[in-house]
Design a protein around this motif. Structure first.
Motif, PDB file in Angstrom:
ATOM      1  N   THR A 143       0.802  -1.222   0.000  1.00 15.06           N
ATOM      2  CA  THR A 143       0.000   0.000   0.000  1.00 15.06           C
ATOM      3  C   THR A 143       0.837   1.275   0.000  1.00 15.06           C
ATOM      4  O   THR A 143       0.287   2.364  -0.201  1.00 15.06           O
ATOM      5  N   PHE A 172     -10.119  -3.078  -2.034  1.00 15.93           N
ATOM      6  CA  PHE A 172      -9.711  -1.673  -1.971  1.00 15.93           C
ATOM      7  C   PHE A 172     -10.900  -0.766  -1.627  1.00 15.93           C
ATOM      8  O   PHE A 172     -10.904   0.405  -1.972  1.00 15.93           O
ATOM      9  N   PRO A 177      -6.987   3.430  -3.042  1.00 17.68           N
ATOM     10  CA  PRO A 177      -5.934   2.461  -3.361  1.00 17.68           C
ATOM     11  C   PRO A 177      -4.590   3.135  -3.637  1.00 17.68           C
ATOM     12  O   PRO A 177      -4.535   4.171  -4.304  1.00 17.68           O
TER      13      PRO A 177
END
Length: 458
Positions: A143, A172, A177
């Motif tokens: 991430t 997500f 995202p």
């Protein structure tokens, strides 16, 4: 080293740039391993070649979010199908005892109960060691990525994950995202294939991506009968305020319409470079570059576009030369850039300028058409694929451009690409540039007999 304070050891880890040195320190003792191991994942993760022994590593990153968050740069590439026998080591003692359990865990995170069909397909792909499936799974927990390089022609599995991220779908759905991902590069590394453009399209819906680059890209045209403001593979369920892309740099784009779908969703675009190409084995001429449509797609960026560079590669030029029937779209002139107030650097093909100074208008007027059509913000101006029949007219126009510095106070450079034109004819222009403090450059370009007069006239 074991007696050093942990803070000092971390400081040492932050300054070690060589991964081998860091790995050696990690193996020295349990304490150094505990303090320095996170730095092994701090910078770049190269997964260009996938092996079975990479699976425990991927599982570890899923189970250790603190480590996964330290990966800032990822480079992945995959083949079409399962891992080949060459990637299996007969003496490999990799422990895969927890693989089946992990597969179910990952699929539970990625897919909803309503997506059971996809879940079943992915289960087979993962069990059969499809590298694309495993690399797509790897992408999910990273991430904190800032840059990503990826690519292969067959991108069904990776595209599914990327589209889920673009649409804010599971996994997500709880937050934006990849909120730190700024740079994406798609590069095809082997053979005569390329990357499908729909693999790149989802990144235009990520919140932080600023730069898209790539090469050897097959553009997948949208439905020619129904043009929308969204890319063909996107969905109306995508939620975003605006596309943050600022830079688009694409080489070897095949079946090119100018990436019009991509441009349509951008706001505030600053830099565009497109090298239009044709696959050397492609005998069809189905999709061509349309200069007029491309120019129209640029109009929303009058206040933001800072640089524009459009060129045809040698394969596309040969296509033009070999085509018996005239295809004016290939050489359709762009319109005026006078209102592009931020445009500083511009390099275009001679044919795409012809509307700016048609020969019949030049003969009847002593005024420069380029002075009327180019923006006052221009710092550098280049011309490719110069048409020999209009070469003297081009030199005359450029001379006007250099002499009349009031409309172009920031002009610093003029560039002409040689091709098969006579550089001696440009000597007066060179002297004029020198006298006015403007740099003049001859740049190399493939030599080719090129473009008939009837191809560039309205």
């Amino acid at each position: 080293m074991d007696r050093l304070p942990a803070e000092l050891i971390r400081l040492i880890g932050e300054h070690i740039q060589d991964r081998r040195t860091l790995l050696a320190l990690v193996r020295c003792s349990r304490r150094l391993h505990a303090v320095l191991e996170p730095f092994l994942y701090e910078f770049h993760l190269d997964m260009n070649s996938f092996y079975v022994h990479d699976i425990p590593f991927i599982i570890r990153l899923w189970h250790r979010p603190d480590l996964a968050r330290r990966v800032r740069s990822l480079d992945i590439c995959w083949a079409d199908g399962p891992v080949e026998d060459d990637y299996f080591d007969p003496e490999d003692a990799t422990d895969l005892s927890g693989m089946e359990e992990f597969i179910e865990e990952a699929l539970e995170v990625i897919f909803t109960p309503e997506e059971e069909e996809f879940r079943s397909q992915w289960r087979e792909y993962l069990q059969d060691f499809y590298d694309e499936a495993w690399l797509a799974v790897l992408l999910v927990p990273l991430t904190r990525l800032k840059s990503l390089e990826l690519g292969y022609e067959d991108s069904e599995l990776m595209s599914q994950v990327l589209n889920k991220a673009a649409k804010r779908e599971r996994p997500f759905h709880e937050s934006a995202p990849f909120p730190f991902l700024r740079d994406v590069n798609a590069v095809y590394r082997w053979g005569d294939g390329g990357i499908k453009s729909d693999l790149i399209t989802p990144f235009f819906y990520f919140p932080a991506v600023r730069s898209i680059s790539g090469s050897h890209i097959w553009e997948i045209p949208a439905d020619s009968d129904s043009r929308t403001e969204e890319p063909a593979s996107s969905s109306s369920s995508v939620q975003h305020q605006s596309c943050p892309i600022r830079n688009i740099t694409l080489r070897k784009v095949w079946d090119c319409r100018g990436m019009l779908d991509w441009l349509a969703v951008c706001e505030g675009l600053k830099h565009i470079y497109i090298e239009i190409s044709r696959h050397r084995d492609d005998s069809n001429n189905q999709t061509i570059f349309n200069g007029t449509r491309f120019y129209q797609a640029l109009l929303p960026f009058k206040r933001t576009l800072e640089s524009l560079d459009v060129e045809y590669d040698i394969y596309y030029k040969r296509r033009l030369e070999a085509t018996l029937a005239n295809i004016p779209e290939d050489n359709a002139p762009f319109g005026s850039f006078k209102d592009f107030s931020a445009l500083q650097h511009m390099t275009v093909r001679h044919a795409h300028l012809m509307r700016l100074f048609p020969p019949d208008l030049l003969a009847a007027s002593n005024e420069s058409q380029l002075v009327k059509m180019l923006p006052g913000s221009l710092r550098s101006f280049g011309v490719r694929d110069i048409l020999r029949i209009f070469y003297p007219d081009l030199l005359s126009e450029l001379s006007y451009l250099v002499k009349d510095r009031v409309p172009f106070p920031q002009l610093e450079e003029l560039s002409l690409y040689r091709g098969n034109i006579d550089p001696e004819l440009a000597q007066p222009l060179q002297l004029e540039c020198k006298a006015r403090g403007v740099g003049f450059f001859w740049l190399r370009q493939a030599n080719i007999q090129y473009i008939r007069y009837c191809d560039v006239r309205d």
